[in-house]
Scaffold this motif. Structure first.
Motif, PDB file in Angstrom:
ATOM      1  N   THR A  61      -4.219  22.352  -7.536  1.00 42.77           N
ATOM      2  CA  THR A  61      -4.491  22.788  -6.157  1.00 42.77           C
ATOM      3  C   THR A  61      -5.990  22.908  -5.918  1.00 42.77           C
ATOM      4  OG1 THR A  61      -2.351  23.905  -5.975  1.00 42.77           O
ATOM      5  CG2 THR A  61      -4.078  24.637  -4.463  1.00 42.77           C
ATOM      6  N   VAL A  62      -6.732  23.328  -6.945  1.00 41.36           N
ATOM      7  CA  VAL A  62      -8.195  23.366  -6.833  1.00 41.36           C
ATOM      8  C   VAL A  62      -8.722  21.965  -6.537  1.00 41.36           C
ATOM      9  CG1 VAL A  62     -10.354  23.806  -8.075  1.00 41.36           C
ATOM     10  CG2 VAL A  62      -8.400  25.356  -8.368  1.00 41.36           C
ATOM     11  N   LYS A  63      -8.243  20.987  -7.280  1.00 39.79           N
ATOM     12  CA  LYS A  63      -8.663  19.596  -7.087  1.00 39.79           C
ATOM     13  C   LYS A  63      -8.292  19.112  -5.683  1.00 39.79           C
ATOM     14  CE  LYS A  63      -8.097  14.973  -9.047  1.00 39.79           C
ATOM     15  NZ  LYS A  63      -7.263  14.122  -9.934  1.00 39.79           N
ATOM     16  N   ALA A  64      -7.070  19.441  -5.248  1.00 40.18           N
ATOM     17  CA  ALA A  64      -6.612  19.019  -3.908  1.00 40.18           C
ATOM     18  C   ALA A  64      -7.476  19.651  -2.818  1.00 40.18           C
ATOM     19  CB  ALA A  64      -5.146  19.392  -3.721  1.00 40.18           C
ATOM     20  N   PHE A  65      -7.876  20.919  -3.023  1.00 40.23           N
ATOM     21  CA  PHE A  65      -8.706  21.597  -2.024  1.00 40.23           C
ATOM     22  C   PHE A  65     -10.068  20.923  -1.892  1.00 40.23           C
ATOM     23  CE2 PHE A  65     -11.820  24.906  -0.817  1.00 40.23           C
ATOM     24  CZ  PHE A  65     -11.325  25.199   0.450  1.00 40.23           C
TER      25      PHE A  65
ATOM     26  N   ILE B 178      -4.195  18.195   8.236  1.00 37.60           N
ATOM     27  CA  ILE B 178      -5.022  17.106   7.721  1.00 37.60           C
ATOM     28  C   ILE B 178      -4.292  16.363   6.600  1.00 37.60           C
ATOM     29  CG2 ILE B 178      -7.293  16.491   6.813  1.00 37.60           C
ATOM     30  CD1 ILE B 178      -7.291  17.866   9.614  1.00 37.60           C
ATOM     31  N   PHE B 179      -3.750  17.126   5.675  1.00 42.22           N
ATOM     32  CA  PHE B 179      -2.938  16.567   4.582  1.00 42.22           C
ATOM     33  C   PHE B 179      -1.573  17.260   4.619  1.00 42.22           C
ATOM     34  CE2 PHE B 179      -7.236  15.744   3.001  1.00 42.22           C
ATOM     35  CZ  PHE B 179      -7.125  14.440   2.527  1.00 42.22           C
ATOM     36  N   PRO B 180      -0.585  16.664   5.271  1.00 43.90           N
ATOM     37  CA  PRO B 180       0.730  17.322   5.394  1.00 43.90           C
ATOM     38  C   PRO B 180       1.346  17.719   4.050  1.00 43.90           C
ATOM     39  CG  PRO B 180       0.574  15.456   6.880  1.00 43.90           C
ATOM     40  CD  PRO B 180      -0.649  15.411   6.031  1.00 43.90           C
ATOM     41  N   ASN B 181       1.017  16.959   2.989  1.00 45.23           N
ATOM     42  CA  ASN B 181       1.527  17.280   1.656  1.00 45.23           C
ATOM     43  C   ASN B 181       0.455  17.914   0.773  1.00 45.23           C
ATOM     44  OD1 ASN B 181       4.243  16.235   1.977  1.00 45.23           O
ATOM     45  ND2 ASN B 181       3.269  14.220   2.074  1.00 45.23           N
ATOM     46  N   GLY B 182      -0.658  18.317   1.391  1.00 42.26           N
ATOM     47  CA  GLY B 182      -1.729  18.950   0.639  1.00 42.26           C
ATOM     48  C   GLY B 182      -2.722  17.978   0.042  1.00 42.26           C
ATOM     49  N   LYS B 183      -2.290  16.766  -0.186  1.00 41.65           N
ATOM     50  CA  LYS B 183      -3.149  15.715  -0.744  1.00 41.65           C
ATOM     51  C   LYS B 183      -2.505  14.373  -0.414  1.00 41.65           C
ATOM     52  CE  LYS B 183      -0.833  16.318  -5.222  1.00 41.65           C
ATOM     53  NZ  LYS B 183      -1.011  16.591  -6.662  1.00 41.65           N
ATOM     54  N   GLY B 184      -3.175  13.309  -0.819  1.00 42.75           N
ATOM     55  CA  GLY B 184      -2.591  11.980  -0.574  1.00 42.75           C
ATOM     56  C   GLY B 184      -2.929  11.440   0.794  1.00 42.75           C
ATOM     57  N   GLU B 185      -1.913  11.203   1.588  1.00 49.59           N
ATOM     58  CA  GLU B 185      -2.100  10.543   2.878  1.00 49.59           C
ATOM     59  C   GLU B 185      -2.656  11.507   3.929  1.00 49.59           C
ATOM     60  OE1 GLU B 185       0.605   7.806   5.915  1.00 49.59           O
ATOM     61  OE2 GLU B 185       1.274   8.118   3.840  1.00 49.59           O
ATOM     62  N   ILE B 186      -3.696  11.036   4.616  1.00 50.31           N
ATOM     63  CA  ILE B 186      -4.313  11.823   5.695  1.00 50.31           C
ATOM     64  C   ILE B 186      -3.516  11.632   6.980  1.00 50.31           C
ATOM     65  CG2 ILE B 186      -6.371  12.033   7.162  1.00 50.31           C
ATOM     66  CD1 ILE B 186      -8.049  11.175   4.756  1.00 50.31           C
ATOM     67  N   ASN B 187      -3.391  12.719   7.759  1.00 56.34           N
ATOM     68  CA  ASN B 187      -2.725  12.651   9.057  1.00 56.34           C
ATOM     69  C   ASN B 187      -3.783  12.438  10.144  1.00 56.34           C
ATOM     70  OD1 ASN B 187      -1.038  13.016  11.304  1.00 56.34           O
ATOM     71  ND2 ASN B 187      -1.286  15.239  11.238  1.00 56.34           N
ATOM     72  N   PRO B 188      -3.895  11.238  10.710  1.00 55.78           N
ATOM     73  CA  PRO B 188      -4.967  10.969  11.676  1.00 55.78           C
ATOM     74  C   PRO B 188      -4.899  11.839  12.921  1.00 55.78           C
ATOM     75  CG  PRO B 188      -3.400   9.125  11.581  1.00 55.78           C
ATOM     76  CD  PRO B 188      -3.060  10.052  10.462  1.00 55.78           C
ATOM     77  N   LYS B 189      -3.686  12.247  13.304  1.00 56.36           N
ATOM     78  CA  LYS B 189      -3.568  13.086  14.510  1.00 56.36           C
ATOM     79  C   LYS B 189      -4.162  14.475  14.286  1.00 56.36           C
ATOM     80  CE  LYS B 189       0.254  10.795  16.884  1.00 56.36           C
ATOM     81  NZ  LYS B 189       1.625  10.947  17.414  1.00 56.36           N
ATOM     82  N   GLY B 190      -4.129  14.946  13.045  1.00 59.40           N
ATOM     83  CA  GLY B 190      -4.757  16.226  12.727  1.00 59.40           C
ATOM     84  C   GLY B 190      -6.262  16.150  12.897  1.00 59.40           C
TER      85      GLY B 190
END
Length: 447
Positions: free
Chosen positions: A139-143, A85-97
């Motif tokens: 990481t808590v925020k990213a989750f 969903i987030f290849p880098n954990g945050k930021g840009e969403i992966n639409p294929k996921g």
């Protein structure tokens, strides 16, 4: 013969996790997880196995869902790979996921199977680990941001959510024992992470409520039971330290709003303190809709100085053991479920994982796994006992639907009721599949 009967509204299911079955590790924009890194590090996983292909369920999910439909289960517990969903954990969403999980969830629903989604079953994006992982509050925020994306995307489609699977493993097994990714061996680090995980859980529940997401949310700690070897105070206290670490350390903050003082003091003597910040405990103590319980084994223990983390020695009692070496101890299942209910009240409980490792291989096309069936009979009988004793059990998820990548054990340990040939990826129903099918469809079994 004894008839073991279950309530009419009992939900029967099976469970899996993304890294253990999906494969397609480098496809469709998925980012790296800590398990990709760990499994590709020499010496970390038996036989150098990894989840690059695993059961290839990313491509074969339709076949797997047909196996579930034939089994007759009403609900299936799976986990989402955060790095899809987030290849880098945050930021840009992966639409294929997102597209993959929509197709998958739609296929479940079309086949009459309710999805139960675990948001985190250990595959932390490596990009977040590179900045400190769960030891870093970012990481808590990213989750929470990842969870919010999932809640919005699947609102009304997925109605049962689990925040975290087995926080004890994520913290202490992975960062104190070092057996799981990322493989650290630091007690303070593991304790910091245990707290941050509970904060992440609580803030995710807050977000779920804030969004008005339809459905229910809980989490799934793993549990054990240590029966004292004798009634000597030293033995009793040693066993309860072990129980308290698995049960109370991860449940008291959620249900009561504080950590067990005996363990806080115990850790303090070792120079370890909790990294509690203002507002943390309020965030953690959010009302949840259900509690997931994972249970596999228990032990007999007694006090022995400088043994393990809690001065508790495991006493060999000659119990049968599964092929992963865990004692078969169904009384522990009864005891821990009774204990949880006595301590936290009439909380609705799903058994989110229970099952056994036996490495039976096909003979003339069939897999005769009689020991797994016996294990399931014993543990479902214990489950029936607690239900009749008033414990609020809502459902049972057998672990696992498929043989799969068993973490640090690689492909050397099999928990599935469906055999997977890791060379051909052919699925083959085991005798336990047919046995469980009868239980699911009849709501009872003879023992």
């Amino acid at each position: 013969m004894t008839i073991i009967q279950f309530p009419k509204d009992m939900k029967w299911g099976t469970a899996t996790a993304s890294y253990q079955i999906e494969g397609a590790a480098f496809e469709d924009g998925r980012g790296l997880s800590i398990w990709d890194t760990f499994s590709h590090t020499p010496g970390k996983v038996v036989n150098g196995d990894n989840g690059d292909v695993a059961c290839d369920s990313y491509h074969r999910y339709e076949e797997d869902i047909q196996l579930m439909k034939e089994l007759g289960i009403s609900v299936y517990r799976f986990s989402v790979a955060w790095p899809r969903i987030f290849p880098n954990g945050k930021g840009e969403i992966n639409p294929k996921g997102l597209e993959f999980y929509h197709k998958f969830v739609n296929a479940l629903l079309e086949n009459g199977i309710e999805p139960m989604c675990t948001l985190y079953h250990w595959d932390l994006p490596q990009a977040l680990q590179d900045t400190g992982g769960w030891a870093n509050r970012d990481t808590v925020k990213a989750f929470v941001e990842y969870a919010e994306t999932m809640f919005k995307e699947f609102n009304g489609k997925i109605k049962k959510w689990i925040t975290l699977n087995e926080p004890l493993c994520i913290s202490y097994i992975a960062n104190y024992v070092g057996a799981h990714a990322p493989g650290n061996k630091d007690l303070q680090l593991a304790t910091d992470i245990s707290h941050h995980l509970l904060v992440a859980h609580g803030r995710t529940v807050q977000k779920f409520r804030e969004l008005g997401t339809k459905g229910e949310i809980g989490y799934a700690p793993n549990t054990t039971w240590f029966e004292p070897f004798s009634n000597r105070l030293e033995d009793v206290e040693a066993c309860y330290r072990e129980i308290d670490h698995q049960v109370r350390w991860f449940m008291d903050p959620v249900f009561i709003g504080e950590y067990p003082q005996n363990l806080v003091d115990w850790f303090k003597e070792k120079g370890v303190e909790l990294p509690i910040e203002k507002g943390d405990m309020d965030s953690i103590q959010q009302p949840i809709d259900f509690l997931g319980i994972n249970y596999y084994a228990g032990q007999i223990g007694r006090y022995k100085e400088n043994t393990g983390l809690f001065d508790c020695e495991i006493v060999e009692m000659g119990y049968d053991r599964t092929d992963i070496g865990w004692p078969v101890y169904p009384d522990g299942f009864y005891n821990v479920l009774s204990y949880v209910t006595e301590r936290y009240g009439n909380v609705p409980i799903y058994i989110t994982e229970n099952g056994a490792c036996y490495n039976d291989e096909p003979v003339s096309g069939t897999v005769k796994d009689a020991k797994r069936i016996k294990y399931l009979q014993q543990h479902l009988t214990a489950l029936s006992r607690v239900i009749e004793s008033g414990v609020n059990i809502k459902g049972y998820f057998l672990w696992s639907m498929l043989d799969n990548f068993e973490w640090a054990e690689g492909f050397s340990k099999r928990f599935g009721i469906v055999h997977v040939d890791y060379n051909t990826l052919v699925r083959r129903k085991k005798d336990s599949y047919y046995w469980y099918k009868k239980v699911v469809n009849n709501n009872w079994f003879e023992y």
